[in-house]
Motif scaffolding. Structure first.
Motif, PDB file in Angstrom:
ATOM      1  N   GLU A  50      43.232  39.101  22.315  1.00 20.36           N
ATOM      2  CA  GLU A  50      42.023  38.904  23.280  1.00 20.36           C
ATOM      3  C   GLU A  50      41.888  36.704  23.032  1.00 20.36           C
ATOM      4  OE1 GLU A  50      39.790  40.710  20.240  1.00 20.36           O
ATOM      5  OE2 GLU A  50      39.522  42.180  20.703  1.00 20.36           O
ATOM      6  N   LYS A  51      42.128  36.430  22.557  1.00 19.14           N
ATOM      7  CA  LYS A  51      41.890  35.117  22.163  1.00 19.14           C
ATOM      8  C   LYS A  51      42.901  34.287  23.822  1.00 19.14           C
ATOM      9  CE  LYS A  51      42.769  30.945  20.176  1.00 19.14           C
ATOM     10  NZ  LYS A  51      42.837  29.292  18.922  1.00 19.14           N
ATOM     11  N   LYS A  52      43.754  34.653  23.893  1.00 20.72           N
ATOM     12  CA  LYS A  52      44.753  34.828  25.110  1.00 20.72           C
ATOM     13  C   LYS A  52      44.484  34.920  25.817  1.00 20.72           C
ATOM     14  CE  LYS A  52      49.549  34.981  27.125  1.00 20.72           C
ATOM     15  NZ  LYS A  52      50.587  35.633  27.002  1.00 20.72           N
ATOM     16  N   GLN A  53      43.454  36.140  26.079  1.00 20.12           N
ATOM     17  CA  GLN A  53      42.544  37.191  27.917  1.00 20.12           C
ATOM     18  C   GLN A  53      41.825  35.758  27.908  1.00 20.12           C
ATOM     19  OE1 GLN A  53      42.212  41.031  26.809  1.00 20.12           O
ATOM     20  NE2 GLN A  53      44.019  41.258  27.602  1.00 20.12           N
ATOM     21  N   GLN A  54      41.206  35.659  26.802  1.00 14.60           N
ATOM     22  CA  GLN A  54      39.365  34.755  27.166  1.00 14.60           C
ATOM     23  C   GLN A  54      40.411  33.051  27.329  1.00 14.60           C
ATOM     24  OE1 GLN A  54      36.828  35.363  26.401  1.00 14.60           O
ATOM     25  NE2 GLN A  54      35.889  33.557  26.824  1.00 14.60           N
ATOM     26  N   GLU A  55      41.130  32.530  26.376  1.00 17.17           N
ATOM     27  CA  GLU A  55      41.947  31.639  27.806  1.00 17.17           C
ATOM     28  C   GLU A  55      41.750  31.666  29.184  1.00 17.17           C
ATOM     29  OE1 GLU A  55      44.754  30.678  24.609  1.00 17.17           O
ATOM     30  OE2 GLU A  55      43.245  29.668  23.557  1.00 17.17           O
ATOM     31  N   GLU A  56      42.875  32.698  29.357  1.00 17.19           N
ATOM     32  CA  GLU A  56      42.808  32.826  30.765  1.00 17.19           C
ATOM     33  C   GLU A  56      42.008  32.624  31.244  1.00 17.19           C
ATOM     34  OE1 GLU A  56      46.181  35.830  30.854  1.00 17.19           O
ATOM     35  OE2 GLU A  56      47.866  34.815  29.720  1.00 17.19           O
ATOM     36  N   LYS A  57      41.041  34.067  31.286  1.00 16.45           N
ATOM     37  CA  LYS A  57      39.676  33.901  32.091  1.00 16.45           C
ATOM     38  C   LYS A  57      39.031  32.942  32.283  1.00 16.45           C
ATOM     39  CE  LYS A  57      35.652  36.822  31.948  1.00 16.45           C
ATOM     40  NZ  LYS A  57      34.596  35.696  32.985  1.00 16.45           N
ATOM     41  N   GLN A  58      39.441  31.587  31.581  1.00 13.97           N
ATOM     42  CA  GLN A  58      38.684  30.626  31.081  1.00 13.97           C
ATOM     43  C   GLN A  58      38.699  29.262  32.126  1.00 13.97           C
ATOM     44  OE1 GLN A  58      38.061  28.410  27.154  1.00 13.97           O
ATOM     45  NE2 GLN A  58      36.649  26.701  28.056  1.00 13.97           N
ATOM     46  N   LYS A  59      40.530  29.699  32.534  1.00  9.76           N
ATOM     47  CA  LYS A  59      41.416  28.496  32.936  1.00  9.76           C
ATOM     48  C   LYS A  59      41.024  29.398  33.877  1.00  9.76           C
ATOM     49  CE  LYS A  59      46.236  27.787  33.476  1.00  9.76           C
ATOM     50  NZ  LYS A  59      47.140  27.038  33.282  1.00  9.76           N
ATOM     51  N   LEU A  60      41.098  30.897  34.688  1.00  6.36           N
ATOM     52  CA  LEU A  60      40.635  31.493  35.547  1.00  6.36           C
ATOM     53  C   LEU A  60      39.457  30.460  36.515  1.00  6.36           C
ATOM     54  CD1 LEU A  60      41.584  32.756  38.495  1.00  6.36           C
ATOM     55  CD2 LEU A  60      40.969  34.730  36.885  1.00  6.36           C
ATOM     56  N   ASP A  61      38.581  30.757  35.769  1.00  5.42           N
ATOM     57  CA  ASP A  61      36.979  30.541  36.400  1.00  5.42           C
ATOM     58  C   ASP A  61      37.291  28.864  36.408  1.00  5.42           C
ATOM     59  OD1 ASP A  61      35.879  33.120  35.606  1.00  5.42           O
ATOM     60  OD2 ASP A  61      35.309  32.460  33.416  1.00  5.42           O
ATOM     61  N   GLU A  62      37.729  28.062  35.448  1.00  8.22           N
ATOM     62  CA  GLU A  62      37.854  27.119  36.001  1.00  8.22           C
ATOM     63  C   GLU A  62      38.139  26.730  37.347  1.00  8.22           C
ATOM     64  OE1 GLU A  62      39.297  24.594  32.800  1.00  8.22           O
ATOM     65  OE2 GLU A  62      37.574  25.460  31.234  1.00  8.22           O
ATOM     66  N   MET A  63      39.268  27.322  37.289  1.00  8.87           N
ATOM     67  CA  MET A  63      40.102  27.341  39.021  1.00  8.87           C
ATOM     68  C   MET A  63      39.367  27.324  39.609  1.00  8.87           C
ATOM     69  SD  MET A  63      43.936  28.208  38.168  1.00  8.87           S
ATOM     70  CE  MET A  63      44.232  28.063  39.084  1.00  8.87           C
ATOM     71  N   MET A  64      38.918  28.789  39.592  1.00  8.93           N
ATOM     72  CA  MET A  64      37.531  28.998  41.302  1.00  8.93           C
ATOM     73  C   MET A  64      36.576  27.929  41.304  1.00  8.93           C
ATOM     74  SD  MET A  64      38.888  31.680  41.961  1.00  8.93           S
ATOM     75  CE  MET A  64      37.554  32.547  42.831  1.00  8.93           C
ATOM     76  N   LYS A  65      35.899  27.856  39.898  1.00 11.73           N
ATOM     77  CA  LYS A  65      34.783  26.367  40.073  1.00 11.73           C
ATOM     78  C   LYS A  65      35.786  25.298  41.270  1.00 11.73           C
ATOM     79  CE  LYS A  65      32.030  28.033  36.586  1.00 11.73           C
ATOM     80  NZ  LYS A  65      32.262  27.572  34.952  1.00 11.73           N
ATOM     81  N   GLN A  66      36.382  25.130  40.619  1.00  6.20           N
ATOM     82  CA  GLN A  66      37.506  23.849  40.966  1.00  6.20           C
ATOM     83  C   GLN A  66      37.476  24.427  42.641  1.00  6.20           C
ATOM     84  OE1 GLN A  66      37.705  20.408  39.773  1.00  6.20           O
ATOM     85  NE2 GLN A  66      38.702  20.224  41.864  1.00  6.20           N
ATOM     86  N   MET A  67      38.358  25.434  43.342  1.00  3.79           N
ATOM     87  CA  MET A  67      38.145  25.488  44.692  1.00  3.79           C
ATOM     88  C   MET A  67      36.552  25.738  44.934  1.00  3.79           C
ATOM     89  SD  MET A  67      41.129  28.886  43.839  1.00  3.79           S
ATOM     90  CE  MET A  67      40.524  28.910  46.199  1.00  3.79           C
ATOM     91  N   GLU A  68      36.342  26.365  44.466  1.00  5.33           N
ATOM     92  CA  GLU A  68      34.912  26.256  45.281  1.00  5.33           C
ATOM     93  C   GLU A  68      33.762  24.193  45.549  1.00  5.33           C
ATOM     94  OE1 GLU A  68      31.851  28.397  43.266  1.00  5.33           O
ATOM     95  OE2 GLU A  68      32.727  29.781  42.788  1.00  5.33           O
TER      96      GLU A  68
END
Length: 121
Positions: A50-68
């Motif tokens: 669950e911790k790994k999934q949360q980290e991956e989700k956070q990383k993905l969210d950060e990447m999406m924000k950067q792309m925006e």
């Protein structure tokens, strides 16, 4: 990125269900102490996953924000370039509007636009 995340999430879900079934089988055949140890092991694995999934989700969210942000910056630069081009066109028109060749050029543009309107009707 989103599709890969979903695939990994699905694979992890399948693996988790498999481990749950294995754990249930082992619990049926082994004693209480072993059961407690297995439950703790499963709990630790679940928490780590669950911790790994949360980290991956956070990383993905950060990447999406950067792309925006990058897209907004690109759009802003394009808008600035368009404004600069319009200003340059206006400046050229102001400088040349009194010249006969420029007046002829504008007349040709108007005739061309008029012909396009007739063709499109």
């Amino acid at each position: 990125m989103e599709e890969e995340y979903q695939k990994r999430k699905e694979a992890e879900r399948i693996e988790r269900e498999k481990k749950e079934r294995e754990l249930e089988e082992r619990i049926k055949t082994e004693g209480k102490e072993e059961r407690k140890r297995l439950e703790e092991e499963f709990k630790r694995e679940t928490e780590a996953r669950e911790k790994k999934q949360q980290e991956e989700k956070q990383k993905l969210d950060e990447m999406m924000k950067q792309m925006e942000k990058e897209m907004e910056e690109i759009m802003k630069k394009q808008q600035e370039e368009l404004i600069r081009q319009k200003q340059e066109e206006s400046r050229i028109e102001a400088e040349n509007s009194h010249l006969p060749w420029y007046q002829l050029l504008n007349l040709a543009k108007k005739v061309g636009n008029w012909i396009l309107e007739l063709v499109n009707k």
